[in-house]
Design a protein around this motif. Structure first.
Motif: not given
Length: 236
Positions: A86-102
């Protein structure tokens, strides 16, 4: 720990991370009528040496769903990042941000994001990446201009995260009484039986009970003498 919240989202790297880290607190919270959802970055498919990832991933997903149910959590989502890399970066941040928005939580929970466990054992890259990305995504979720594609997908910004609580920190600041949830935490960890049996030759129930009760008792010595689950709490 703060009590004036209703929804929490726990974001970790692998199946079993929450069961080793803080499920006694989750059990206590769901008993109080609070909503807790789980998001896992991977399915833990690289976690058992004797099982091919294609077989291991679905098995560990089933164990995680059963484990969550024991402590009153019915929503378990997987982001399908590759276990172990698992890589830290914008792809992971985006996926987690999407989960927080959901899920629109007030409290976000994650696992130790630092390089070591108490300066003694080296942490895994997956834990570091997911923990750091979760702390960052708590802010990303509220800014419509960081990942505008999420808004286009119907996920409106959520700036309602008030705290991020890090389990497994060597510098905890807050704690939750684990007394009421400890027995269910043991049963929750035992749902990861395949993983435990691959990890140790010890009887799974003895192993799970000794690990969780020992850790909760030791933590409680710092927080009033009762068995406890500790967190490092970051306010936003």
């Amino acid at each position: 720990m703060p009590e004036d919240w209703q929804r929490a989202l726990a974001v970790v790297a692998h199946p079993d991370d929450l069961e080793y880290g803080c499920s006694a607190a989750v059990a206590a919270w769901t008993d109080q009528g609070r909503e807790v959802a789980y998001v896992l970055a991977s399915r833990g498919e690289a976690g058992i040496d004797t099982l091919e990832p294609a077989e291991c991933g679905p098995l560990r997903e089933r164990e995680q769903r059963a484990s969550a149910a024991v402590v009153g959590v019915s929503v378990v989502e997987f982001l399908d990042h590759r276990d172990g890399v698992i890589e830290y970066g914008t792809a992971l941040r985006r996926d987690i941000a999407a989960a927080i928005r959901r899920h629109r939580p007030e409290l976000v929970i994650t696992l130790n994001h630092r390089d070591t466990w108490g300066g003694v054992a080296w942490n895994t890259p997956d834990h570091v990446a997911v923990g750091r990305a979760t702390l960052d995504a708590a802010g990303d979720a509220g800014n419509r201009w960081i990942f505008p594609e999420l808004t286009e997908q119907g996920l409106e910004p959520w700036d309602g995260v008030r705290w991020v609580a890090v389990a497994g920190s060597s510098t905890p600041t807050h704690a939750v009484d684990a007394t009421a949830g400890l027995e269910r935490a043991v049963r929750s960890l035992l749902e990861h039986r395949t993983y435990i049996e691959a990890l140790t030759d010890e009887d799974p129930e003895t192993y799970a009970r000794n690990f969780l009760t020992g850790h909760a008792t030791a933590t409680g010595e710092r927080f009033g003498g009762k068995p406890a689950v500790a967190f490092e709490l970051f306010a936003r």
